[in-house]
Design a protein around this motif. Sequence first.
Motif, PDB file in Angstrom:
ATOM      1  N   ALA A 116       4.195  28.909  15.805  1.00  0.00           N
ATOM      2  CA  ALA A 116       2.845  29.314  15.405  1.00  0.00           C
ATOM      3  C   ALA A 116       2.665  30.827  15.470  1.00  0.00           C
ATOM      4  O   ALA A 116       1.862  31.395  14.730  1.00  0.00           O
ATOM      5  CB  ALA A 116       1.810  28.625  16.300  1.00  0.00           C
ATOM      6  N   HIS A 117       3.402  31.491  16.358  1.00  0.00           N
ATOM      7  CA  HIS A 117       3.214  32.931  16.574  1.00  0.00           C
ATOM      8  C   HIS A 117       4.553  33.657  16.461  1.00  0.00           C
ATOM      9  O   HIS A 117       5.536  33.247  17.085  1.00  0.00           O
ATOM     10  CB  HIS A 117       2.603  33.190  17.953  1.00  0.00           C
ATOM     11  CG  HIS A 117       1.380  32.364  18.231  1.00  0.00           C
ATOM     12  ND1 HIS A 117       0.175  32.591  17.597  1.00  0.00           N
ATOM     13  CD2 HIS A 117       1.196  31.301  19.037  1.00  0.00           C
ATOM     14  CE1 HIS A 117      -0.708  31.704  18.024  1.00  0.00           C
ATOM     15  NE2 HIS A 117      -0.113  30.907  18.886  1.00  0.00           N
ATOM     16  N   TRP A 118       4.538  34.733  15.684  1.00  0.00           N
ATOM     17  CA  TRP A 118       5.739  35.542  15.458  1.00  0.00           C
ATOM     18  C   TRP A 118       5.403  37.007  15.707  1.00  0.00           C
ATOM     19  O   TRP A 118       4.338  37.470  15.324  1.00  0.00           O
ATOM     20  CB  TRP A 118       6.215  35.394  14.015  1.00  0.00           C
ATOM     21  CG  TRP A 118       6.777  34.042  13.714  1.00  0.00           C
ATOM     22  CD1 TRP A 118       6.078  32.928  13.336  1.00  0.00           C
ATOM     23  CD2 TRP A 118       8.137  33.657  13.788  1.00  0.00           C
ATOM     24  NE1 TRP A 118       6.938  31.881  13.158  1.00  0.00           N
ATOM     25  CE2 TRP A 118       8.212  32.293  13.422  1.00  0.00           C
ATOM     26  CE3 TRP A 118       9.319  34.321  14.105  1.00  0.00           C
ATOM     27  CZ2 TRP A 118       9.413  31.595  13.382  1.00  0.00           C
ATOM     28  CZ3 TRP A 118      10.513  33.637  14.062  1.00  0.00           C
ATOM     29  CH2 TRP A 118      10.554  32.286  13.702  1.00  0.00           C
ATOM     30  N   GLU A 119       6.341  37.725  16.344  1.00  0.00           N
ATOM     31  CA  GLU A 119       6.175  39.168  16.484  1.00  0.00           C
ATOM     32  C   GLU A 119       7.537  39.844  16.506  1.00  0.00           C
ATOM     33  O   GLU A 119       8.509  39.278  17.026  1.00  0.00           O
ATOM     34  CB  GLU A 119       5.385  39.517  17.751  1.00  0.00           C
ATOM     35  CG  GLU A 119       6.020  39.034  19.036  1.00  0.00           C
ATOM     36  CD  GLU A 119       5.138  39.284  20.248  1.00  0.00           C
ATOM     37  OE1 GLU A 119       5.173  40.419  20.768  1.00  0.00           O
ATOM     38  OE2 GLU A 119       4.424  38.352  20.656  1.00  0.00           O
ATOM     39  N   PRO A 120       7.631  41.038  15.931  1.00  0.00           N
ATOM     40  CA  PRO A 120       8.894  41.778  16.011  1.00  0.00           C
ATOM     41  C   PRO A 120       9.221  42.069  17.476  1.00  0.00           C
ATOM     42  O   PRO A 120       8.326  42.379  18.268  1.00  0.00           O
ATOM     43  CB  PRO A 120       8.614  43.069  15.246  1.00  0.00           C
ATOM     44  CG  PRO A 120       7.410  42.779  14.408  1.00  0.00           C
ATOM     45  CD  PRO A 120       6.615  41.755  15.165  1.00  0.00           C
ATOM     46  N   LEU A 121      10.495  41.946  17.823  1.00  0.00           N
ATOM     47  CA  LEU A 121      10.908  42.167  19.209  1.00  0.00           C
ATOM     48  C   LEU A 121      11.736  43.439  19.342  1.00  0.00           C
ATOM     49  O   LEU A 121      11.391  44.349  20.090  1.00  0.00           O
ATOM     50  CB  LEU A 121      11.682  40.949  19.720  1.00  0.00           C
ATOM     51  CG  LEU A 121      12.161  40.983  21.163  1.00  0.00           C
ATOM     52  CD1 LEU A 121      10.977  41.113  22.129  1.00  0.00           C
ATOM     53  CD2 LEU A 121      12.980  39.738  21.479  1.00  0.00           C
TER      54      LEU A 121
END
Length: 198
Positions: A116-121
Motif C-alpha cells: 500500500a505504501h512505497w517510498e524511495p530508500l
Amino acid sequence: MSDIGALPDGGPLRDEPLDPEVLSSELVYEGRVWDVRSDRVRYGDGEIVRQYVAHPGAVAIVALDDEGRVLLIQQYRHPIRHRDWELPAGLLDVPGEDPAAAAQRELAEEADLVAAHWEPLVSSWTTPGGNDELIQLFLATGITAADAAHSREDEEADIRLAWVPLDDAVAAVLDGRMRNGILAIGVLAAAQRLRDRG
C-alpha cells in the motif's frame, strides 16, 4: 585533526559527475540482458581504454510487514554457485517504465505481493569499476497478497521466500552470513530509516 579528504567547497559529501570525452565506443558483445562495451576515453594528458557491462539498471524492494520483518528471497545464482539470500529485485527492462512502477511489478512477479505504501530508500551503483548498473531501492509497507500468482521458470521456479526480523537480517549481513550487496545496502538503510523515525 587532519583535513585530508575534506571537500574543497565545504559542501556535503557526494559523488561528483565527470564526463571525459569518449573518443570511440565499441559494442564487444551483445547479450540477451546486457551488453559489453569497450570505450577509448581522453583522460588527463592521455587516453585510457575501459571495458564494462552496459546495464539497463534495476530496482529492489525492502518489503516490511507489520511485525517488522523483511521479505527475503533465495535463489540460485550461477556466477557465484550459491543460492544466496536477496531482496526481490528486477531489471528496468520495460522501455519508459518508472522505477517505482517497476518495483511494484517486481514485488508482484517475484513474491505475489502488493504494498500500500512505497517510498524511495537508497540507490547504488553495484560495481562501478565493471558496469554502469544503478539500482534503486524502495521501502514497501502495508503488504498484502496479490490477486493472482505469477508463474516462474528457470532459477525463479524454486525461489524460497522467508519473512525475517529486520534485526536478524542486519546481524546476518554484519556477520558475513549473507553477502549479497544489494540486500546488505537495503536492510542497513531500512534499519537506519526506522531508527531515524524513532
